[in-house]
Design a protein around this motif. Structure first.
Motif, mmCIF file in Angstrom:
data_model
loop_
_atom_site.group_PDB
_atom_site.id
_atom_site.type_symbol
_atom_site.label_atom_id
_atom_site.label_comp_id
_atom_site.label_asym_id
_atom_site.label_seq_id
_atom_site.Cartn_x
_atom_site.Cartn_y
_atom_site.Cartn_z
ATOM 1 N N ARG A 1 0.820 -1.206 0.000
ATOM 2 C CA ARG A 1 0.000 0.000 0.000
ATOM 3 C C ARG A 1 0.855 1.258 0.000
ATOM 4 N NH1 ARG A 1 -3.813 -1.946 4.989
ATOM 5 N NH2 ARG A 1 -5.082 -3.479 3.859
ATOM 6 N N GLN A 2 1.982 1.188 0.678
ATOM 7 C CA GLN A 2 2.808 2.385 0.848
ATOM 8 C C GLN A 2 3.769 2.598 -0.308
ATOM 9 O OE1 GLN A 2 4.574 1.427 4.624
ATOM 10 N NE2 GLN A 2 2.957 2.427 5.794
ATOM 11 N N THR A 3 4.321 1.500 -0.857
ATOM 12 C CA THR A 3 5.393 1.643 -1.850
ATOM 13 C C THR A 3 5.073 1.035 -3.202
ATOM 14 O OG1 THR A 3 6.495 -0.425 -1.211
ATOM 15 C CG2 THR A 3 7.086 1.561 0.010
ATOM 16 N N GLY A 4 3.926 0.358 -3.353
ATOM 17 C CA GLY A 4 3.623 -0.282 -4.626
ATOM 18 C C GLY A 4 4.246 -1.663 -4.715
ATOM 19 N N GLY A 5 3.808 -2.424 -5.701
ATOM 20 C CA GLY A 5 4.215 -3.820 -5.788
ATOM 21 C C GLY A 5 5.480 -4.093 -6.570
ATOM 22 N N GLY A 6 6.003 -3.071 -7.277
ATOM 23 C CA GLY A 6 7.142 -3.312 -8.155
ATOM 24 C C GLY A 6 8.332 -3.952 -7.486
ATOM 25 N N HIS A 7 8.758 -3.403 -6.352
ATOM 26 C CA HIS A 7 9.950 -3.905 -5.674
ATOM 27 C C HIS A 7 9.639 -5.031 -4.693
ATOM 28 C CE1 HIS A 7 12.483 -0.920 -7.481
ATOM 29 N NE2 HIS A 7 11.785 0.081 -6.964
ATOM 30 N N LEU A 8 8.351 -5.325 -4.486
ATOM 31 C CA LEU A 8 7.972 -6.372 -3.541
ATOM 32 C C LEU A 8 7.691 -7.707 -4.218
ATOM 33 C CD1 LEU A 8 5.506 -4.324 -1.307
ATOM 34 C CD2 LEU A 8 7.742 -5.189 -0.619
ATOM 35 N N TYR A 9 7.475 -7.686 -5.510
ATOM 36 C CA TYR A 9 7.051 -8.893 -6.214
ATOM 37 C C TYR A 9 8.013 -10.060 -5.987
ATOM 38 C CZ TYR A 9 6.102 -12.071 -10.085
ATOM 39 O OH TYR A 9 5.852 -13.185 -10.843
ATOM 40 N N GLY A 10 9.305 -9.805 -6.158
ATOM 41 C CA GLY A 10 10.292 -10.875 -5.987
ATOM 42 C C GLY A 10 10.293 -11.436 -4.579
ATOM 43 N N ALA A 11 10.069 -10.573 -3.581
ATOM 44 C CA ALA A 11 10.064 -11.042 -2.192
ATOM 45 C C ALA A 11 8.877 -11.963 -1.934
ATOM 46 C CB ALA A 11 10.019 -9.848 -1.239
ATOM 47 N N VAL A 12 7.720 -11.635 -2.500
ATOM 48 C CA VAL A 12 6.546 -12.487 -2.313
ATOM 49 C C VAL A 12 6.745 -13.835 -3.002
ATOM 50 C CG1 VAL A 12 4.086 -12.732 -2.833
ATOM 51 C CG2 VAL A 12 4.973 -10.552 -2.005
ATOM 52 N N VAL A 13 7.306 -13.817 -4.202
ATOM 53 C CA VAL A 13 7.553 -15.073 -4.922
ATOM 54 C C VAL A 13 8.533 -15.948 -4.148
ATOM 55 C CG1 VAL A 13 8.542 -16.075 -7.014
ATOM 56 C CG2 VAL A 13 6.978 -14.146 -7.188
ATOM 57 N N ARG A 14 9.582 -15.335 -3.592
ATOM 58 C CA ARG A 14 10.544 -16.117 -2.804
ATOM 59 C C ARG A 14 9.882 -16.698 -1.554
ATOM 60 N NH1 ARG A 14 13.889 -11.942 -4.408
ATOM 61 N NH2 ARG A 14 13.574 -10.794 -2.458
ATOM 62 N N HIS A 15 9.032 -15.916 -0.910
ATOM 63 C CA HIS A 15 8.333 -16.407 0.281
ATOM 64 C C HIS A 15 7.464 -17.610 -0.080
ATOM 65 C CE1 HIS A 15 6.577 -15.975 4.332
ATOM 66 N NE2 HIS A 15 5.457 -16.387 3.754
ATOM 67 N N LEU A 16 6.790 -17.540 -1.215
ATOM 68 C CA LEU A 16 5.969 -18.659 -1.671
ATOM 69 C C LEU A 16 6.820 -19.906 -1.893
ATOM 70 C CD1 LEU A 16 3.501 -16.898 -4.103
ATOM 71 C CD2 LEU A 16 2.835 -18.516 -2.325
ATOM 72 N N GLU B 1 -2.302 -14.901 -5.176
ATOM 73 C CA GLU B 1 -3.113 -13.799 -5.698
ATOM 74 C C GLU B 1 -2.389 -12.470 -5.478
ATOM 75 O OE1 GLU B 1 -7.292 -11.452 -4.964
ATOM 76 O OE2 GLU B 1 -6.085 -12.278 -3.336
ATOM 77 N N MET B 2 -1.776 -12.301 -4.315
ATOM 78 C CA MET B 2 -1.034 -11.079 -4.037
ATOM 79 C C MET B 2 0.111 -10.898 -5.035
ATOM 80 S SD MET B 2 0.883 -9.947 -0.509
ATOM 81 C CE MET B 2 -0.652 -9.669 0.366
ATOM 82 N N ALA B 3 0.813 -11.983 -5.340
ATOM 83 C CA ALA B 3 1.884 -11.916 -6.339
ATOM 84 C C ALA B 3 1.326 -11.474 -7.685
ATOM 85 C CB ALA B 3 2.565 -13.280 -6.461
ATOM 86 N N GLY B 4 0.105 -11.937 -8.008
ATOM 87 C CA GLY B 4 -0.524 -11.513 -9.260
ATOM 88 C C GLY B 4 -0.767 -10.019 -9.301
ATOM 89 N N TRP B 5 -1.258 -9.458 -8.200
ATOM 90 C CA TRP B 5 -1.480 -8.020 -8.148
ATOM 91 C C TRP B 5 -0.166 -7.248 -8.261
ATOM 92 C CZ3 TRP B 5 -5.511 -4.930 -8.655
ATOM 93 C CH2 TRP B 5 -6.785 -5.469 -8.520
ATOM 94 N N MET B 6 0.889 -7.772 -7.627
ATOM 95 C CA MET B 6 2.177 -7.085 -7.690
ATOM 96 C C MET B 6 2.770 -7.160 -9.094
ATOM 97 S SD MET B 6 3.793 -8.032 -3.972
ATOM 98 C CE MET B 6 3.069 -7.313 -2.475
ATOM 99 N N ALA B 7 2.551 -8.298 -9.773
ATOM 100 C CA ALA B 7 2.990 -8.394 -11.167
ATOM 101 C C ALA B 7 2.222 -7.384 -12.022
ATOM 102 C CB ALA B 7 2.779 -9.817 -11.684
ATOM 103 N N HIS B 8 0.921 -7.266 -11.780
ATOM 104 C CA HIS B 8 0.103 -6.284 -12.499
ATOM 105 C C HIS B 8 0.594 -4.870 -12.218
ATOM 106 C CE1 HIS B 8 -3.280 -4.115 -14.069
ATOM 107 N NE2 HIS B 8 -3.806 -3.845 -12.887
#
Length: 403
Positions: free
Chosen positions: A113-128, A154-161
């Motif tokens: 919410r604060q920084t957008g999904g661009g830089h978080l996407y890889g972290a979510v995929v690694r966590h998965l 689903e969250m990773a999908g939104w961050m990819a979007h």
């Protein structure tokens, strides 16, 4: 029958209609099958004929227990009647409790919410990969791990979007839906359907968006009532109708959404993303804009900006973008420039390709008005801010694919 490849395939696919047909072919009457799992023969025939599918977790548990199908074949925890090796204690799950999965999701959600999904996407995929996927094959994990996997996928999908990678976002949503179904959480499955509807709208496919919205509404109808989820699904339906220029159906669906959000809740659902009055106002503005009703659109857009707190940088930016665009449609250039000045203050750390692309579209909409001095001056400043943002997003825009 546990050696029958057809039975194993039916369990793997959670196709209980195929399983019932196999049992019937082995000589078990439909009356006995229906009695064993506590359903009517009419409902059993619907399953066997493919008219409907078993969705609820409790039904899968009843089927496993009635016919002694090991829990892991159906994605369930070990059943109480399953034997263990002599003298060997039953293995306990090594996974963290639900609270840890929920804490991870909430942490990712807050950062997004604060920084957008661009830089978080890889972290979510690694966590998965590292924290969730190994537990999917642990028979002691239970169905909650599939819910966690679905929510994070689903969250990773939104961050990819949010990173401008809609093809990859679609793949994540496609993966998330069966995970939610396996968990038995129909509300979570309905949310994935809502996300798929949103993505279809973004790619210009109103028909597909409507199909997904209706799928989500059907799924939510079989689950406990959750007003925010119902409101979100009816909103997606309204947006799909509006994109197809179907004024009456869009207005009725939007009215359903507003009523749904005010309805009492049957239960709380921590896996679901929030959908609040600010989100509904933002979506309502887009619906009325698409229908050419700019007065209604303006009122909702202003309300969305007013309701959206500063901590939601991306949502606030998107709401302001909508508001600015509506002012341009109404030929209110001074008001558009004023909102545009607020947009330029959007957090420079917001890593959202989606926001930047919408800002680019706004710049193109303002360009025909650059003979007007305030617009011309704003576009000069806008171009400088845009270049700075593109530099910050360069690694996202040029990044190679993440499997």
């Amino acid at each position: 029958m546990l050696d029958d490849t057809r039975l194993l395939a039916a369990c793997r696919d959670r196709d209980m209609g195929a399983l019932f047909r196999l049992l019937n072919h082995r000589g078990i009457s439909t009356r006995k099958i229906a009695a064993a799992v506590d359903i009517t023969q009419g409902r059993l025939y619907d399953y066997m004929n493919g008219k409907s599918r078993v969705e609820k977790l409790t039904m899968f548990e009843q089927i496993a227990d009635a016919f002694h199908i090991p829990g892991h074949l159906l994605g369930l925890a070990r059943r109480s009647w399953e034997p263990t090796l002599e003298g060997t204690p039953r293995q306990q799950p090594q996974s963290p409790p639900d609270g840890d999965d929920l804490a991870a999701i909430e942490a990712f959600r807050l950062a997004d919410r604060q920084t957008g999904g661009g830089h978080l996407y890889g972290a979510v995929v690694r966590h998965l990969r590292e924290r969730v996927a190994p537990r999917l094959v642990d028979t002691g994990s239970g169905p909650q791990v599939f819910a966690a996997a679905a929510a994070l996928t689903e969250m990773a999908g939104w961050m990819a979007h949010d990173s401008g990678q809609d093809d990859r976002a679609l793949k994540h949503f496609v993966r998330a839906l069966p995970l939610a179904r396996i968990s038995g959480d129909l509300s979570l499955a309905a949310q994935v359907a809502a996300s798929s509807s949103h993505l279809a709208l973004q790619t210009g496919d109103a028909t597909e968006a409507l199909r997904w919205a209706r799928t989500g509404i059907d799924l939510a109808g079989e689950a406990p009532r959750i007003p925010a989820l119902s409101a979100r699904l009816h909103t997606m339906q309204a947006r799909a109708f509006a994109a197809a220029a179907q004024h009456g159906p869009a207005a009725r669906a939007l009215e359903h959404a507003h009523r749904a959000l005010d309805a009492p809740s049957d239960s709380e659902h921590l896996w679901l993303s929030p959908f609040d009055a600010a989100a509904l106002a933002s979506e309502s503005a887009l619906i009325w804009r698409d229908l050419g009703r700019y007065d209604e659109a303006l009122a909702h857009a202003e309300n969305a900006v007013r309701l959206r707190e500063e901590g939601r940088a991306r949502s606030l930016a998107l709401s302001r973008i909508t508001l600015l665009g509506i002012h341009l449609q109404r030929k209110e250039l001074d008001a558009a420039v004023a909102v545009g000045q607020d947009l330029l203050t959007t957090s420079p750390t917001l890593s959202s390709v989606r926001v930047v692309r919408q800002l680019d579209h706004l710049g193109q909409m303002m360009d025909p008005h650059k003979k007007y001095g305030p617009v011309r001056e704003y576009l000069v400043r806008f171009d400088g801010v845009r270049k700075a943002r593109m530099l910050l997003l360069a690694d996202i825009l040029t990044r190679g694919t993440i499997a």
